[in-house]
Design an enzyme around this catalytic site. Structure first.
Site, PDB file in Angstrom:
ATOM      1  N   ARG A   1       0.785  -1.237   0.000  1.00 46.20           N
ATOM      2  CA  ARG A   1       0.000   0.000   0.000  1.00 46.20           C
ATOM      3  C   ARG A   1       0.814   1.283   0.000  1.00 46.20           C
ATOM      4  NH1 ARG A   1      -3.346  -2.544   4.774  1.00 46.20           N
ATOM      5  NH2 ARG A   1      -1.259  -3.432   4.924  1.00 46.20           N
TER       6      ARG A   1
ATOM      7  N   ASP B   1      -0.732 -14.213  -0.754  1.00 44.06           N
ATOM      8  CA  ASP B   1      -0.869 -14.137   0.700  1.00 44.06           C
ATOM      9  C   ASP B   1      -0.768 -15.543   1.266  1.00 44.06           C
ATOM     10  OD1 ASP B   1      -1.695 -11.923   2.807  1.00 44.06           O
ATOM     11  OD2 ASP B   1      -2.527 -13.844   3.437  1.00 44.06           O
TER      12      ASP B   1
ATOM     13  N   TYR C   1      -4.430 -19.006  12.387  1.00 47.31           N
ATOM     14  CA  TYR C   1      -5.509 -18.267  11.711  1.00 47.31           C
ATOM     15  C   TYR C   1      -6.755 -19.129  11.535  1.00 47.31           C
ATOM     16  CZ  TYR C   1      -3.167 -13.941  10.444  1.00 47.31           C
ATOM     17  OH  TYR C   1      -2.568 -12.712  10.492  1.00 47.31           O
TER      18      TYR C   1
HETATM   19  O1  CP3 Z   1       6.084  -9.336   0.781  1.00 47.56           O
HETATM   20  C1  CP3 Z   1       5.443  -9.096  -0.263  1.00 47.56           C
HETATM   21  O2  CP3 Z   1       5.491  -8.000  -0.856  1.00 47.56           O
HETATM   22  C2  CP3 Z   1       4.646 -10.222  -0.873  1.00 47.56           C
HETATM   23  C3  CP3 Z   1       3.279 -10.320  -0.551  1.00 47.56           C
HETATM   24  C4  CP3 Z   1       2.798 -10.771   0.822  1.00 47.56           C
HETATM   25  C5  CP3 Z   1       1.564 -10.331   1.348  1.00 47.56           C
HETATM   26  N1  CP3 Z   1       1.312 -11.020   2.485  1.00 47.56           N
HETATM   27  C6  CP3 Z   1       0.689  -9.328   0.723  1.00 47.56           C
HETATM   28  C7  CP3 Z   1      -0.338  -8.646   1.537  1.00 47.56           C
HETATM   29  C8  CP3 Z   1       3.333 -11.699   1.724  1.00 47.56           C
HETATM   30  C9  CP3 Z   1       4.665 -12.435   1.674  1.00 47.56           C
HETATM   31  C10 CP3 Z   1       2.370 -11.857   2.769  1.00 47.56           C
HETATM   32  C11 CP3 Z   1       2.535 -12.802   3.882  1.00 47.56           C
HETATM   33  C12 CP3 Z   1       1.603 -12.745   5.013  1.00 47.56           C
HETATM   34  N2  CP3 Z   1       0.246 -12.558   4.993  1.00 47.56           N
HETATM   35  C13 CP3 Z   1       1.980 -12.985   6.353  1.00 47.56           C
HETATM   36  C14 CP3 Z   1       3.368 -13.326   6.806  1.00 47.56           C
HETATM   37  C15 CP3 Z   1       4.247 -12.150   6.896  1.00 47.56           C
HETATM   38  C16 CP3 Z   1       3.975 -11.236   8.063  1.00 47.56           C
HETATM   39  O3  CP3 Z   1       3.680 -10.064   7.795  1.00 47.56           O
HETATM   40  O4  CP3 Z   1       4.089 -11.682   9.210  1.00 47.56           O
HETATM   41  C17 CP3 Z   1       0.812 -12.878   7.149  1.00 47.56           C
HETATM   42  C18 CP3 Z   1       0.742 -13.031   8.645  1.00 47.56           C
HETATM   43  C19 CP3 Z   1      -0.266 -12.610   6.269  1.00 47.56           C
HETATM   44  C20 CP3 Z   1      -1.709 -12.457   6.624  1.00 47.56           C
HETATM   45  C21 CP3 Z   1      -2.206 -11.105   6.306  1.00 47.56           C
HETATM   46  N3  CP3 Z   1      -2.424 -10.650   5.021  1.00 47.56           N
HETATM   47  C22 CP3 Z   1      -2.546 -10.059   7.203  1.00 47.56           C
HETATM   48  C23 CP3 Z   1      -2.447 -10.139   8.705  1.00 47.56           C
HETATM   49  C24 CP3 Z   1      -2.985  -8.987   6.411  1.00 47.56           C
HETATM   50  C25 CP3 Z   1      -3.564  -7.687   6.889  1.00 47.56           C
HETATM   51  C26 CP3 Z   1      -2.565  -6.857   7.546  1.00 47.56           C
HETATM   52  C27 CP3 Z   1      -2.302  -5.619   6.747  1.00 47.56           C
HETATM   53  O5  CP3 Z   1      -1.123  -5.303   6.559  1.00 47.56           O
HETATM   54  O6  CP3 Z   1      -3.283  -4.986   6.347  1.00 47.56           O
HETATM   55  C28 CP3 Z   1      -2.854  -9.353   5.064  1.00 47.56           C
HETATM   56  C29 CP3 Z   1      -3.166  -8.507   3.889  1.00 47.56           C
HETATM   57  C30 CP3 Z   1      -2.048  -8.254   2.929  1.00 47.56           C
HETATM   58  N4  CP3 Z   1      -1.178  -9.207   2.464  1.00 47.56           N
HETATM   59  C31 CP3 Z   1      -1.752  -7.023   2.304  1.00 47.56           C
HETATM   60  C32 CP3 Z   1      -0.697  -7.257   1.421  1.00 47.56           C
HETATM   61  C33 CP3 Z   1      -0.049  -6.277   0.467  1.00 47.56           C
HETATM   62  C34 CP3 Z   1      -2.527  -5.731   2.487  1.00 47.56           C
HETATM   63  C35 CP3 Z   1      -3.796  -5.886   1.730  1.00 47.56           C
HETATM   64  C36 CP3 Z   1      -4.267  -4.643   1.075  1.00 47.56           C
HETATM   65  O7  CP3 Z   1      -3.776  -4.311  -0.034  1.00 47.56           O
HETATM   66  O8  CP3 Z   1      -5.163  -4.015   1.624  1.00 47.56           O
END
Ligand code: CP3
Length: 344
Positions: free
Chosen positions: A29, A75, A151
């Site tokens: 974002r 994700d 989760y």
């Molecule tokens: O790293 C990268 O650029 C690759 C993409 C990636 C995403 N999620 C995109 C994403 C990766 C590697 C993940 C892994 C992920 N997803 C983890 C492990 C890494 C960590 O941060 O501990 C976890 C726990 C998740 C689960 C998840 N997905 C959560 C808790 C959330 C919401 C939190 C937030 O930041 O809003 C997501 C959503 C998410 N995954 C977004 C992105 C870019 C934001 C979504 C959006 O565009 O609104």
């Protein structure tokens, strides 16, 4: 001879012209280009399901920031989603499963053919590999069985982990059955990512720190370690990175067949270097909030590089990027690491 990928060379501890850098959550974002593509896709999950657009956002940080590696845009939660659990991403609140796992029947009903339903991910990898410069790598990934299970049982993010902990202490057999199922699916999923062209694999264990030491090794590390060992046996040329977040106090017990240990920002790099540096290449671990200030970036980089000394190290943050960061500071960080570590 094929052009070498500096990130892959560094994963195997070979000397490189500078220390490669990439950033967890580097696509996202804080980039207006990402927001535009997400809007075009409809929603975050629609974006994950669309290989062309997922490939586009995977490549954005490589073009915009100059990082040495791309990470697949997807994700960790697409795996439980394809195992049959309905998933929603609520704006501002994060992910939510509408029916968290509760009964034996819920466990029985999990679809074990999920890895065959994740074709959109493999398609994304193929498109990215066609467009990525030859000297850059593409990292595939999955969540650890423990983090996914958390989760699936909690249904959403949690502060107390009370539902999942009730299961591990009241009904450990249930937990092990679930973790075994997840391990099978995650291993197949990662193998398919490798077959589609992923150059390296990272397993995210984001909820590692929820567990006391003995429970951590029993319910999380042993499962990640097994997946990694199985993949290394089949694909020794593919580096594996394990990232257990928040277990700095358990480093003495870390072992297994993998290549790179991801150091989170709460674990001092000095400690990781001392305990693991001779056995594993270390990745990390700038505190992500340092990206709010150039001075904090400068001193943070210096602290880390003083310890790693340009050897057996991949530069990264100690956890994911925050959404409100100034992209110019992110660019500054990437360039600075590459320039400071460049061997003349
Ligand atoms: O790293 C990268 O650029 C690759 C993409 C990636 C995403 N999620 C995109 C994403 C990766 C590697 C993940 C892994 C992920 N997803 C983890 C492990 C890494 C960590 O941060 O501990 C976890 C726990 C998740 C689960 C998840 N997905 C959560 C808790 C959330 C919401 C939190 C937030 O930041 O809003 C997501 C959503 C998410 N995954 C977004 C992105 C870019 C934001 C979504 C959006 O565009 O609104």
């Amino acid at each position: 001879m094929a052009t070498k990928k500096i990130f892959i060379e560094a994963c195997f501890g070979r000397e490189t012209e500078y220390t490669p850098v990439w950033l967890m959550r580097q696509a996202g974002r804080y980039l207006s280009e990402y927001m535009a593509v997400r809007k075009k896709a409809g929603s975050f999950l629609d974006l994950c399901h669309n290989p062309e657009l997922s490939a586009e956002v995977t490549l954005q940080p490589v073009d915009i920031l100059g990082v040495d590696s791309a990470i697949l845009f997807s994700d960790i939660l697409v795996v439980p989603n394809e195992m049959g659990m309905e998933l929603n991403f609520l704006t501002g609140e994060g992910p939510q499963f509408s029916k968290p796992l509760q009964t034996d029947e819920d466990l029985e009903n999990l679809d074990m053919s999920a890895s065959q339903k994740l074709n959109y991910v493999y398609e994304t990898i193929k498109i990215v590999k066609n467009k990525l410069p030859e000297n850059k790598a593409l990292i595939g990934f999955a969540g650890s069985p423990w983090t996914l299970a958390t989760y699936m049982i909690e249904g959403e993010g949690t502060k107390t982990y009370s539902k999942v902990k009730k299961v591990i202490y009241q009904n450990p057999d249930y937990m092990h059955k679930l973790l075994n199922k997840l391990s099978i699916v995650v291993e197949e999923y990662l193998e398919n990512q490798i077959k589609a062209g992923a150059d390296a694999i990272q397993i995210f264990d984001s909820w590692a720190s929820a567990l006391e030491e003995s429970a951590y090794f029993e319910f999380s590390w042993n499962y990640m370690k097994k997946i990694s060992a199985n993949l290394k046996k089949k694909y020794p040329e593919i580096p594996i990175i394990l990232f257990p977040k928040g277990i700095g106090a358990y480093l003495d017990k870390i072992d297994g067949d993998f290549d790179v240990f991801g150091v989170d920002w709460g674990t001092p790099m000095r400690l990781a270097h001392e305990k693991l540096g001779d056995r594993y290449v270390l990745q990390g671990n700038l505190e992500p909030s340092r990206l709010y200030s150039r001075e904090a970036i400068d001193s943070g980089i210096d602290e880390i590089l003083k310890i790693t000394n340009g050897k057996r190290h991949i530069f990264n943050l100690g956890h994911g990027m925050l959404p409100d960061l100034d992209r110019e500071n992110v660019k500054y960080l990437v360039k600075l690491v590459q320039n400071k570590t460049r061997k003349k």
